[in-house]
Design an enzyme around this catalytic site. Structure first.
Site, PDB file in Angstrom:
ATOM      1  N   HIS A  54       0.862  -0.994  -0.016  1.00 44.72           N
ATOM      2  CA  HIS A  54      -0.008  -0.051  -0.028  1.00 44.72           C
ATOM      3  C   HIS A  54       0.866   1.217  -0.124  1.00 44.72           C
ATOM      4  CE1 HIS A  54      -2.481  -2.974   2.470  1.00 44.72           C
ATOM      5  NE2 HIS A  54      -3.585  -2.283   1.441  1.00 44.72           N
ATOM      6  N   ASP A  57       2.409   1.841   3.338  1.00 47.49           N
ATOM      7  CA  ASP A  57       3.176   0.712   4.035  1.00 47.49           C
ATOM      8  C   ASP A  57       4.851   1.047   3.708  1.00 47.49           C
ATOM      9  OD1 ASP A  57       0.876  -0.653   4.273  1.00 47.49           O
ATOM     10  OD2 ASP A  57       1.260  -2.023   2.488  1.00 47.49           O
ATOM     11  N   MET A  88       2.572  -5.830  -7.083  1.00 42.10           N
ATOM     12  CA  MET A  88       1.336  -5.314  -7.122  1.00 42.10           C
ATOM     13  C   MET A  88       1.434  -4.100  -6.037  1.00 42.10           C
ATOM     14  SD  MET A  88      -1.245  -5.091  -4.847  1.00 42.10           S
ATOM     15  CE  MET A  88      -2.081  -6.523  -3.732  1.00 42.10           C
TER      16      MET A  88
HETATM   17  C1  GLT Z   1      -6.097  -5.680   3.891  1.00 46.49           C
HETATM   18  C2  GLT Z   1      -7.536  -6.644   3.450  1.00 46.49           C
HETATM   19  C3  GLT Z   1      -6.914  -7.404   2.453  1.00 46.49           C
HETATM   20  C4  GLT Z   1      -6.427  -6.537   0.852  1.00 46.49           C
HETATM   21  C5  GLT Z   1      -5.399  -5.649   1.294  1.00 46.49           C
HETATM   22  C6  GLT Z   1      -5.265  -4.606  -0.124  1.00 46.49           C
HETATM   23  S1  GLT Z   1      -5.393  -4.981   2.657  1.00 46.49           S
HETATM   24  O1  GLT Z   1      -5.202  -6.216   4.867  1.00 46.49           O
HETATM   25  O2  GLT Z   1      -7.667  -7.379   4.472  1.00 46.49           O
HETATM   26  O3  GLT Z   1      -7.707  -8.609   1.858  1.00 46.49           O
HETATM   27  O4  GLT Z   1      -6.037  -7.336   0.157  1.00 46.49           O
HETATM   28  O5  GLT Z   1      -5.722  -3.469   0.252  1.00 46.49           O
END
Ligand code: GLT
Ligand code: MN
Ligand code: MN
Length: 388
Positions: A54, A57, A88
């Site tokens: 993210h 992050d 990604m």
């Molecule tokens: C978060 C969520 C995930 C997503 C992530 C991507 S963040 O931890 O529970 O399922 O894939 O935004």
């Protein structure tokens, strides 16, 4: 078999997985911060060369443009040093209080615009590190109070937001596709685009100029939360040519999003997910979206990812054995009955329809046919447990 991960296996994991500090509704953080660059290094060291992130992050929320550039440069350097790649990128549109009632679907036009701004910046960061996918998980796109949102308008806003961002990617000439990640609930009481089926239907309504760019990021855990068969969800995405990314992990049904180590629950269903991915020739990264146990300390957070990769490789080996197992293959082959006469009638024409309407079927023989499923399923069990 050593089950050691190799670069060609293209495993990846989110930086937020290993960096998860264990904060949850009932308890505070149990682990310290993990530096994102050390995180990338740590993943590469155990053979997980792919990482996802993210925006927040990697680049702390509110960083200046200059700091952002510097941090991305540092990340690039670590990638070069370690052989890590970025699979990604995604945008955190769920943590900041401004998103408390949604991002792209908020009733507040300012929040919707800010969400687009933040997402565009996250896309830029992803492009900088070579991400080929931008995941959109709409964790806050939902409600608890049904009266609070017009559910049709919410979908319209969602569509406009996704189309805007797809156009942004296209207009920036980035080689990136969007993968929308469904989830039925948590953190919202109800989240819009609850399942892969919802996302597939939604994508089909996008403007044709961007439709090709948008697909699905199904997550096993979210499927199971919704009580669904994750193999079938993923298969439908593949069949539609829309599996643009995947989140692998484990989950007991009917619980909060557990994000357990891949393979740690429902080994049989997990095996069929691996078999599906391998046999379909799907070429995306084998990505894990999992969380350490709250009881994990120190580098146990990396054991989590090492375990995911190992389990994937064990199950991949099982899938290969399954393909070579003569008894299983014989039973499976026997399930198919083809009939050249019926094949001739299967194409649409008025004559074929007429002939088919008049055709006589031996319903007794068809109904009494022995399928051998007790044996087949037992053989799968024996194979998976090592009894075979
Ligand atoms: C978060 C969520 C995930 C997503 C992530 C991507 S963040 O931890 O529970 O399922 O894939 O935004
Ligand atoms: Mn996920
Ligand atoms: Mn999850």
């Amino acid at each position: 078999m050593s089950f050691e991960p190799a670069r060609e296996d293209r495993f990846s994991a989110g930086l937020w997985c290993t960096a998860f500090r264990g904060r949850e509704v009932f308890g505070r953080e149990v682990r310290g911060e993990l530096d994102p660059l050390d995180n990338i290094r740590g993943l590469a060291k155990i053979g997980c060369f792919g990482f996802n992130f993210h925006d927040d992050d990697l680049v702390p929320f509110g960083s200046s443009a200059a700091d952002t550039t510097r941090i991305l440069k540092d990340a690039r350097r670590v990638m070069n040093e370690t052989g890590a790649f970025c699979g990604m990128a995604t945008c955190n549109m769920f943590e900041h209080p401004v998103f408390k009632d949604g991002a792209l679907t908020s009733n507040d036009a300012r929040v919707r615009a800010y969400a687009r701004q933040k997402a565009m910046r996250a896309i830029d960061m992803g492009a900088e590190l070579g991400a080929s996918v931008f995941v959109m998980w709409g964790g806050r796109e939902g409600l608890e109070v049904e009266a609070s949102k017009d559910p049709i308008e919410a979908i319209e806003r969602y569509r406009e937001g996704v189309e805007f961002l797809a156009n942004y990617i296209h207009g920036s000439a980035y080689q990136m596709r969007i993968a929308i990640e469904p989830k039925p609930n948590e953190p919202r009481g109800d989240i819009f685009l609850a399942t892969a089926g919802h996302v597939l239907a939604f994508v089909a309504t996008l403007d044709p100029s961007v439709r090709e760019m948008v697909g699905v990021n199904p997550e096993i855990q979210h499927s199971r939360m919704a009580g669904m068969n994750s193999v079938h969800e993923i298969a439908q995405c593949i069949e539609a040519g829309k599996l643009y990314h995947i989140d692998l992990g484990a989950q007991k049904p009917s619980r909060f999003d557990q994000d357990l180590r891949f393979g740690s629950e429902d080994i049989k269903e997990t095996f069929f997910v691996v078999k599906l991915l391998e046999e379909s020739g799907w070429d995306g990264t084998r990505n894990f979206d999992v969380k350490p146990y709250r009881t994990d300390v120190g580098d146990e957070v990396f054991d989590l990812i090492a375990g995911c990769m190992r389990s994937y490789l064990v199950l991949r080996d099982k899938a290969r054995r399954y393909g070579k197992d003569r008894e299983i293959q014989q039973l499976v082959a026997q399930l198919r009955i083809e009939d050249p006469e019926l094949a001739d009638l299967s194409e649409w024409s008025r004559d074929n329809a007429k002939a088919l309407k008049e055709r006589r079927f031996d319903l007794g023989a068809m109904s009494e046919r022995r399928l051998g499923y007790q044996k087949l399923d037992q053989l799968v069990f024996d194979l998976l447990t090592g009894a075979r």
